[in-house]
Design a protein around this motif. Structure first.
Motif, PDB file in Angstrom:
ATOM      1  N   MET A 162     -65.023 -51.699  34.198  1.00  0.00           N
ATOM      2  CA  MET A 162     -65.411 -51.449  32.838  1.00  0.00           C
ATOM      3  C   MET A 162     -64.341 -50.641  32.105  1.00  0.00           C
ATOM      4  O   MET A 162     -64.033 -50.926  30.967  1.00  0.00           O
ATOM      5  N   ALA A 163     -63.780 -49.631  32.771  1.00  0.00           N
ATOM      6  CA  ALA A 163     -62.758 -48.801  32.126  1.00  0.00           C
ATOM      7  C   ALA A 163     -61.530 -49.628  31.781  1.00  0.00           C
ATOM      8  O   ALA A 163     -60.951 -49.470  30.702  1.00  0.00           O
ATOM      9  N   ALA A 164     -61.130 -50.523  32.680  1.00  0.00           N
ATOM     10  CA  ALA A 164     -59.960 -51.368  32.405  1.00  0.00           C
ATOM     11  C   ALA A 164     -60.235 -52.296  31.228  1.00  0.00           C
ATOM     12  O   ALA A 164     -59.369 -52.480  30.364  1.00  0.00           O
ATOM     13  N   ARG A 165     -61.422 -52.879  31.165  1.00  0.00           N
ATOM     14  CA  ARG A 165     -61.760 -53.762  30.037  1.00  0.00           C
ATOM     15  C   ARG A 165     -61.730 -53.005  28.718  1.00  0.00           C
ATOM     16  O   ARG A 165     -61.228 -53.509  27.708  1.00  0.00           O
ATOM     17  N   LEU A 166     -62.244 -51.794  28.722  1.00  0.00           N
ATOM     18  CA  LEU A 166     -62.232 -50.973  27.517  1.00  0.00           C
ATOM     19  C   LEU A 166     -60.804 -50.673  27.088  1.00  0.00           C
ATOM     20  O   LEU A 166     -60.440 -50.825  25.928  1.00  0.00           O
ATOM     21  N   ARG A 167     -59.967 -50.266  28.037  1.00  0.00           N
ATOM     22  CA  ARG A 167     -58.580 -49.940  27.709  1.00  0.00           C
ATOM     23  C   ARG A 167     -57.842 -51.146  27.145  1.00  0.00           C
ATOM     24  O   ARG A 167     -57.117 -51.041  26.158  1.00  0.00           O
ATOM     25  N   PHE A 168     -58.004 -52.327  27.777  1.00  0.00           N
ATOM     26  CA  PHE A 168     -57.300 -53.509  27.296  1.00  0.00           C
ATOM     27  C   PHE A 168     -57.778 -53.920  25.911  1.00  0.00           C
ATOM     28  O   PHE A 168     -56.996 -54.427  25.111  1.00  0.00           O
ATOM     29  N   ALA A 169     -59.036 -53.683  25.599  1.00  0.00           N
ATOM     30  CA  ALA A 169     -59.519 -53.959  24.244  1.00  0.00           C
ATOM     31  C   ALA A 169     -58.873 -53.009  23.241  1.00  0.00           C
ATOM     32  O   ALA A 169     -58.524 -53.397  22.126  1.00  0.00           O
ATOM     33  N   ILE A 170     -58.679 -51.771  23.645  1.00  0.00           N
ATOM     34  CA  ILE A 170     -58.082 -50.770  22.747  1.00  0.00           C
ATOM     35  C   ILE A 170     -56.602 -51.042  22.514  1.00  0.00           C
ATOM     36  O   ILE A 170     -56.097 -50.862  21.405  1.00  0.00           O
ATOM     37  N   ILE A 171     -55.879 -51.468  23.554  1.00  0.00           N
ATOM     38  CA  ILE A 171     -54.427 -51.612  23.405  1.00  0.00           C
ATOM     39  C   ILE A 171     -54.005 -52.939  22.781  1.00  0.00           C
ATOM     40  O   ILE A 171     -52.824 -53.151  22.543  1.00  0.00           O
ATOM     41  N   ALA A 172     -54.960 -53.818  22.498  1.00  0.00           N
ATOM     42  CA  ALA A 172     -54.617 -55.083  21.831  1.00  0.00           C
ATOM     43  C   ALA A 172     -54.008 -54.765  20.462  1.00  0.00           C
ATOM     44  O   ALA A 172     -54.487 -53.884  19.749  1.00  0.00           O
ATOM     45  N   PRO A 173     -52.928 -55.473  20.084  1.00  0.00           N
ATOM     46  CA  PRO A 173     -52.293 -55.208  18.785  1.00  0.00           C
ATOM     47  C   PRO A 173     -53.259 -55.445  17.621  1.00  0.00           C
ATOM     48  O   PRO A 173     -54.050 -56.379  17.644  1.00  0.00           O
ATOM     49  N   ILE A 174     -53.177 -54.583  16.625  1.00  0.00           N
ATOM     50  CA  ILE A 174     -53.994 -54.685  15.422  1.00  0.00           C
ATOM     51  C   ILE A 174     -53.040 -54.919  14.252  1.00  0.00           C
ATOM     52  O   ILE A 174     -52.133 -54.113  14.027  1.00  0.00           O
ATOM     53  N   PRO A 175     -53.216 -56.028  13.515  1.00  0.00           N
ATOM     54  CA  PRO A 175     -52.315 -56.253  12.377  1.00  0.00           C
ATOM     55  C   PRO A 175     -52.654 -55.319  11.211  1.00  0.00           C
ATOM     56  O   PRO A 175     -53.782 -55.258  10.748  1.00  0.00           O
ATOM     57  N   ILE A 176     -51.666 -54.562  10.786  1.00  0.00           N
ATOM     58  CA  ILE A 176     -51.806 -53.689   9.617  1.00  0.00           C
ATOM     59  C   ILE A 176     -50.633 -53.982   8.700  1.00  0.00           C
ATOM     60  O   ILE A 176     -49.479 -53.847   9.103  1.00  0.00           O
ATOM     61  N   GLU A 177     -50.953 -54.417   7.477  1.00  0.00           N
ATOM     62  CA  GLU A 177     -49.941 -54.795   6.496  1.00  0.00           C
ATOM     63  C   GLU A 177     -48.958 -55.800   7.079  1.00  0.00           C
ATOM     64  O   GLU A 177     -47.741 -55.711   6.877  1.00  0.00           O
ATOM     65  N   GLY A 178     -49.494 -56.755   7.853  1.00  0.00           N
ATOM     66  CA  GLY A 178     -48.677 -57.830   8.391  1.00  0.00           C
ATOM     67  C   GLY A 178     -47.853 -57.477   9.613  1.00  0.00           C
ATOM     68  O   GLY A 178     -47.101 -58.307  10.117  1.00  0.00           O
ATOM     69  N   ARG A 179     -47.987 -56.259  10.106  1.00  0.00           N
ATOM     70  CA  ARG A 179     -47.212 -55.841  11.279  1.00  0.00           C
ATOM     71  C   ARG A 179     -48.170 -55.460  12.408  1.00  0.00           C
ATOM     72  O   ARG A 179     -49.189 -54.811  12.173  1.00  0.00           O
ATOM     73  N   PRO A 180     -47.822 -55.841  13.649  1.00  0.00           N
ATOM     74  CA  PRO A 180     -48.698 -55.471  14.765  1.00  0.00           C
ATOM     75  C   PRO A 180     -48.554 -53.984  15.105  1.00  0.00           C
ATOM     76  O   PRO A 180     -47.456 -53.468  15.259  1.00  0.00           O
ATOM     77  N   VAL A 181     -49.676 -53.309  15.157  1.00  0.00           N
ATOM     78  CA  VAL A 181     -49.701 -51.897  15.511  1.00  0.00           C
ATOM     79  C   VAL A 181     -50.404 -51.780  16.852  1.00  0.00           C
ATOM     80  O   VAL A 181     -51.457 -52.366  17.064  1.00  0.00           O
ATOM     81  N   ARG A 182     -49.796 -51.032  17.749  1.00  0.00           N
ATOM     82  CA  ARG A 182     -50.373 -50.858  19.085  1.00  0.00           C
ATOM     83  C   ARG A 182     -50.673 -49.383  19.324  1.00  0.00           C
ATOM     84  O   ARG A 182     -49.904 -48.514  18.930  1.00  0.00           O
ATOM     85  N   ILE A 183     -51.793 -49.152  19.969  1.00  0.00           N
ATOM     86  CA  ILE A 183     -52.124 -47.811  20.425  1.00  0.00           C
ATOM     87  C   ILE A 183     -52.368 -47.893  21.929  1.00  0.00           C
ATOM     88  O   ILE A 183     -52.467 -48.988  22.486  1.00  0.00           O
ATOM     89  N   ASP A 184     -52.423 -46.772  22.568  1.00  0.00           N
ATOM     90  CA  ASP A 184     -52.690 -46.749  24.001  1.00  0.00           C
ATOM     91  C   ASP A 184     -53.844 -45.795  24.248  1.00  0.00           C
ATOM     92  O   ASP A 184     -54.196 -44.984  23.385  1.00  0.00           O
ATOM     93  N   ALA A 185     -54.414 -45.886  25.423  1.00  0.00           N
ATOM     94  CA  ALA A 185     -55.541 -45.032  25.760  1.00  0.00           C
ATOM     95  C   ALA A 185     -55.531 -44.712  27.237  1.00  0.00           C
ATOM     96  O   ALA A 185     -55.071 -45.507  28.048  1.00  0.00           O
TER      97      ALA A 185
END
Length: 62
Positions: free
Chosen positions: A1-24
């Protein structure tokens, strides 16, 4: 479950046309007895161990 949560969080999020990545770092703990405070301390310690290790970004410890 923790790995699934982390991978959902680190998926790139498009902001103003650019992929933004965060880590957890995810810390998980289990408890069969004790207090809620003890459980939270164990989960917090697990999260910080993962932050230091970074080799295993999601791990459940008892």
């Amino acid at each position: 479950m923790a790995a699934r949560l982390r991978f959902a969080i680190i998926a790139p999020i498009p902001i103003e046309g650019r992929p933004v990545r965060i880590d957890a770092s995810v810390g998980a703990a289990t408890a069969t007895e004790g207090t809620l405070d003890a459980l939270l301390r164990a989960a917090d310690a697990a999260m910080y161990r993962e932050k230091l290790a970074r080799r295993h970004p999601a791990r459940v410890t008892a």
